[in-house]
Design a protein around this motif. Structure first.
Motif, mmCIF file in Angstrom:
data_model
loop_
_atom_site.group_PDB
_atom_site.id
_atom_site.type_symbol
_atom_site.label_atom_id
_atom_site.label_comp_id
_atom_site.label_asym_id
_atom_site.label_seq_id
_atom_site.Cartn_x
_atom_site.Cartn_y
_atom_site.Cartn_z
ATOM 1 N N SER A 88 16.055 98.208 73.488
ATOM 2 C CA SER A 88 16.576 98.109 74.853
ATOM 3 C C SER A 88 18.094 97.976 74.849
ATOM 4 C CB SER A 88 15.936 96.922 75.589
ATOM 5 O OG SER A 88 16.239 95.700 74.940
ATOM 6 N N HIS A 89 18.655 97.257 73.889
ATOM 7 C CA HIS A 89 20.106 97.137 73.805
ATOM 8 C C HIS A 89 20.752 98.484 73.483
ATOM 9 C CE1 HIS A 89 19.653 92.797 73.983
ATOM 10 N NE2 HIS A 89 20.962 92.644 73.870
ATOM 11 N N ILE A 90 20.137 99.231 72.569
ATOM 12 C CA ILE A 90 20.702 100.535 72.195
ATOM 13 C C ILE A 90 20.636 101.514 73.368
ATOM 14 C CG2 ILE A 90 20.263 102.577 70.758
ATOM 15 C CD1 ILE A 90 19.667 100.707 68.434
ATOM 16 N N LEU A 91 19.578 101.470 74.135
ATOM 17 C CA LEU A 91 19.448 102.377 75.277
ATOM 18 C C LEU A 91 20.519 102.111 76.337
ATOM 19 C CD1 LEU A 91 15.562 102.468 75.661
ATOM 20 C CD2 LEU A 91 17.039 104.310 74.836
ATOM 21 N N LYS A 92 21.052 100.893 76.390
ATOM 22 C CA LYS A 92 22.114 100.551 77.350
ATOM 23 C C LYS A 92 23.511 100.826 76.794
ATOM 24 C CE LYS A 92 19.273 96.769 79.182
ATOM 25 N NZ LYS A 92 19.154 95.287 79.294
ATOM 26 N N MET A 93 23.586 101.214 75.541
ATOM 27 C CA MET A 93 24.869 101.423 74.872
ATOM 28 C C MET A 93 25.567 102.671 75.414
ATOM 29 S SD MET A 93 25.308 101.637 70.720
ATOM 30 C CE MET A 93 24.560 103.285 70.626
ATOM 31 N N PRO A 94 26.889 102.634 75.650
ATOM 32 C CA PRO A 94 27.593 103.830 76.134
ATOM 33 C C PRO A 94 27.681 104.913 75.068
ATOM 34 C CG PRO A 94 29.163 102.102 75.616
ATOM 35 C CD PRO A 94 27.799 101.481 75.491
ATOM 36 N N LEU A 95 27.794 106.160 75.500
ATOM 37 C CA LEU A 95 28.017 107.281 74.592
ATOM 38 C C LEU A 95 29.513 107.356 74.297
ATOM 39 C CD1 LEU A 95 27.134 109.818 73.062
ATOM 40 C CD2 LEU A 95 27.285 111.094 75.212
ATOM 41 N N LEU A 96 29.907 107.054 73.060
ATOM 42 C CA LEU A 96 31.319 106.954 72.699
ATOM 43 C C LEU A 96 31.812 108.208 71.990
ATOM 44 C CD1 LEU A 96 31.438 103.255 71.391
ATOM 45 C CD2 LEU A 96 31.859 104.118 73.702
ATOM 46 N N ASN A 97 33.110 108.475 72.161
ATOM 47 C CA ASN A 97 33.772 109.619 71.535
ATOM 48 C C ASN A 97 34.162 109.253 70.104
ATOM 49 O OD1 ASN A 97 35.453 111.701 70.742
ATOM 50 N ND2 ASN A 97 36.506 111.848 72.700
ATOM 51 N N THR A 98 33.746 110.041 69.140
ATOM 52 C CA THR A 98 34.021 109.727 67.736
ATOM 53 C C THR A 98 35.397 110.196 67.261
ATOM 54 O OG1 THR A 98 32.998 111.788 66.967
ATOM 55 C CG2 THR A 98 31.571 109.858 67.194
ATOM 56 N N GLN A 99 36.141 110.921 68.089
ATOM 57 C CA GLN A 99 37.422 111.466 67.648
ATOM 58 C C GLN A 99 38.487 110.406 67.435
ATOM 59 O OE1 GLN A 99 37.730 114.674 66.705
ATOM 60 N NE2 GLN A 99 35.522 114.651 67.115
ATOM 61 N N LEU A 100 38.262 109.204 67.945
ATOM 62 C CA LEU A 100 39.238 108.127 67.746
ATOM 63 C C LEU A 100 39.113 107.482 66.373
ATOM 64 C CD1 LEU A 100 39.082 106.401 71.257
ATOM 65 C CD2 LEU A 100 40.676 108.151 70.439
ATOM 66 N N LEU A 101 38.079 107.850 65.628
ATOM 67 C CA LEU A 101 37.934 107.375 64.256
ATOM 68 C C LEU A 101 38.818 108.240 63.366
ATOM 69 C CD1 LEU A 101 34.051 107.000 64.263
ATOM 70 C CD2 LEU A 101 35.701 105.115 64.229
ATOM 71 N N GLU A 102 39.798 107.635 62.707
ATOM 72 C CA GLU A 102 40.804 108.413 61.993
ATOM 73 C C GLU A 102 40.681 108.346 60.469
ATOM 74 O OE1 GLU A 102 44.508 107.010 63.474
ATOM 75 O OE2 GLU A 102 44.251 107.905 65.472
ATOM 76 N N SER A 103 40.587 107.156 59.911
ATOM 77 C CA SER A 103 40.618 107.026 58.454
ATOM 78 C C SER A 103 39.230 107.168 57.841
ATOM 79 C CB SER A 103 41.208 105.663 58.059
ATOM 80 O OG SER A 103 40.297 104.621 58.396
ATOM 81 N N HIS A 104 39.221 107.394 56.522
ATOM 82 C CA HIS A 104 37.955 107.497 55.796
ATOM 83 C C HIS A 104 37.176 106.191 55.890
ATOM 84 C CE1 HIS A 104 35.131 108.772 52.673
ATOM 85 N NE2 HIS A 104 35.345 107.616 52.046
ATOM 86 N N ARG A 105 37.864 105.066 55.795
ATOM 87 C CA ARG A 105 37.184 103.772 55.873
ATOM 88 C C ARG A 105 36.595 103.526 57.259
ATOM 89 N NH1 ARG A 105 40.863 102.844 51.870
ATOM 90 N NH2 ARG A 105 40.146 101.595 50.094
ATOM 91 N N GLU A 106 37.286 103.950 58.288
ATOM 92 C CA GLU A 106 36.731 103.818 59.641
ATOM 93 C C GLU A 106 35.457 104.642 59.780
ATOM 94 O OE1 GLU A 106 40.707 102.867 62.364
ATOM 95 O OE2 GLU A 106 39.805 104.869 62.401
ATOM 96 N N LEU A 107 35.486 105.849 59.242
ATOM 97 C CA LEU A 107 34.294 106.701 59.313
ATOM 98 C C LEU A 107 33.144 106.096 58.514
ATOM 99 C CD1 LEU A 107 35.988 110.204 58.969
ATOM 100 C CD2 LEU A 107 34.731 109.379 60.963
ATOM 101 N N ARG A 108 33.444 105.506 57.357
ATOM 102 C CA ARG A 108 32.379 104.913 56.547
ATOM 103 C C ARG A 108 31.749 103.709 57.257
ATOM 104 N NH1 ARG A 108 32.508 106.096 50.945
ATOM 105 N NH2 ARG A 108 30.688 104.725 50.772
ATOM 106 N N LEU A 109 32.572 102.876 57.880
ATOM 107 C CA LEU A 109 32.025 101.726 58.611
ATOM 108 C C LEU A 109 31.242 102.184 59.834
ATOM 109 C CD1 LEU A 109 31.640 98.748 59.115
ATOM 110 C CD2 LEU A 109 33.917 98.661 60.178
ATOM 111 N N ALA A 110 31.742 103.212 60.519
ATOM 112 C CA ALA A 110 31.018 103.744 61.675
ATOM 113 C C ALA A 110 29.662 104.297 61.253
ATOM 114 C CB ALA A 110 31.853 104.835 62.359
ATOM 115 N N HIS A 111 29.638 105.024 60.137
ATOM 116 C CA HIS A 111 28.371 105.577 59.652
ATOM 117 C C HIS A 111 27.404 104.453 59.282
ATOM 118 C CE1 HIS A 111 25.601 107.948 57.076
ATOM 119 N NE2 HIS A 111 25.979 108.958 57.839
ATOM 120 N N LEU A 112 27.929 103.407 58.681
ATOM 121 C CA LEU A 112 27.110 102.262 58.320
ATOM 122 C C LEU A 112 26.533 101.582 59.556
ATOM 123 C CD1 LEU A 112 26.040 100.284 56.240
ATOM 124 C CD2 LEU A 112 28.268 99.171 56.241
#
Length: 362
Positions: A88-112
């Motif tokens: 239920s929490h995930i269904l209320k989550m907004p759809l976010l734009n991934t283009q603001l993720l810039e570094s490799h570490r940011e992408l790895r944490l986002a994927h995690l």
């Protein structure tokens, strides 16, 4: 590291790790003149460090504030699963734009973070009440981040181990009887997709050891599914194919390093040609350590997966498992298969046996 050889009858020279790596990747089988155009060997392009190996150094703990809705859920997945509120929490989550993720570490944490949420969303109610579709507000950013990293949209070894997060229920939806049709990633494609769960078979380090030491796992194209039981005459072939498929769950730079090692002259062949007893002993010591690790792995799997699963099966057959125990009990899919979908004990024993074969240097 293998010890140096100082024997007078053996023409072997001790070489530091960085120099040995440079020779391994830059020297052709036959001696040639080194030109100025040749670049010195570096592990940096492979996202591997001499200090940490394949582990992601200094992984981030937070994403930019825009992505806080992801982190608020990801950091409380365990509590939300046990309260049956994660979906239920995930269904209320907004759809976010991934283009603001810039570094490799940011992408790895986002994927995690997206991986943890996905696994929890699918398995919140255990294997008896899985879902057929991942909601678009999770599926779309998850697939976008995965594409940028070159990873599949599922929790992998690179997430749960190399990025240093704890994992929960890392089963996937390939070769899993609870989800035979796979999972639809809403907003990505209409057809279900199948991915194997996180597994030690996805360890970049172990694949590097195998390639360097000459451990051969026979593979045959088209046989990519591990099933149980597996006939003995095709077990080695299936094991090799499964391990080859697991490389698709590694960061592309790690996969490239493994491939580059495989293209170099054979270390095992070099040891055979030298006919040097101390060098042979050093090589066999390395193989012994890898063999011991794989034997220990079999014991751990037996203790923490096979035995608990057998106990859960016994209780289930006796009707002694209550509804409240559904989430915490061992999934039936793990009774015969590992988290990656392999026939677990036969697979591990075959890998161990192929490692033992390397001892024969005649």
């Amino acid at each position: 590291m293998c010890p140096p050889c100082y024997s007078n009858h053996c023409n072997v020279l001790y070489i530091p790790l960085d120099e040995a790596a440079a020779l391994l990747f830059s020297s052709p089988p036959m001696a040639t003149t080194i030109t100025d155009s040749q670049k010195p060997f570096s592990l940096d392009p492979y996202h591997v460090s001499e200090e940490f190996g394949f582990i992601l150094p200094a992984p981030l703990a937070e994403l930019p504030p825009y992505y806080q809705p992801w982190m608020d859920i990801a950091q409380h997945v365990t509590e939300l699963i046990y309260s049956h509120m994660l979906r239920s929490h995930i269904l209320k989550m907004p759809l976010l734009n991934t283009q603001l993720l810039e570094s490799h570490r940011e992408l790895r944490l986002a994927h995690l973070a997206l991986s943890v949420m996905t696994m929890g969303y699918v398995w919140q109610e255990g294997e008896d009440d899985t879902v057929k579709m991942l909601p678009r507000n999770l599926a779309i950013p998850y697939c976008e981040v995965s594409q940028r990293l070159g990873l599949p949209p599922i929790l992998t070894h690179a997430d749960a181990v190399l990025a240093n997060w704890r994992k929960r229920d890392p089963q996937g939806w390939k070769d899993n009887s609870s989800m035979p049709a796979g999972l639809v990633y809403e907003g990505v494609q209409a057809e279900p997709m199948e991915y194997s769960g996180g597994s030690a078979a996805q360890s970049s380090l172990l694949h590097c050891f195998d390639e360097l030491l000459g451990v051969k796992h026979e593979a045959m194209s088209g046989i990519l599914k591990m099933s149980f039981p597996v006939r003995v005459n095709v077990l080695s072939t299936c094991t090799g194919a499964f391990l080859t498929r697991m490389r698709n769950y590694m960061p592309p730079s790690h996969k490239r390093l493994i491939q580059d090692i495989s293209l170099q002259p054979s270390l095992r062949g070099f040891v055979q040609q030298q006919a040097c007893e101390p060098l042979t002993a050093a090589f066999q010591l390395c193989v012994t350590k890898l063999l011991a690790l794989r034997s220990y792995h079999i014991n751990v799997v037996s203790r923490f997966i096979i035995v608990p699963a057998a106990r859960a099966r016994q209780l289930r057959n006796q009707g002694n498992i209550s509804q409240e125990e559904t989430v915490s009990r061992a999934p039936t899919a793990l009774e015969e298969k590992g988290t990656g979908g392999s026939g677990i004990m036969s697979f591990l024993k075959t890998v161990r046996d192929r490692t033992r074969d390397v001892f024969n240097l005649k």
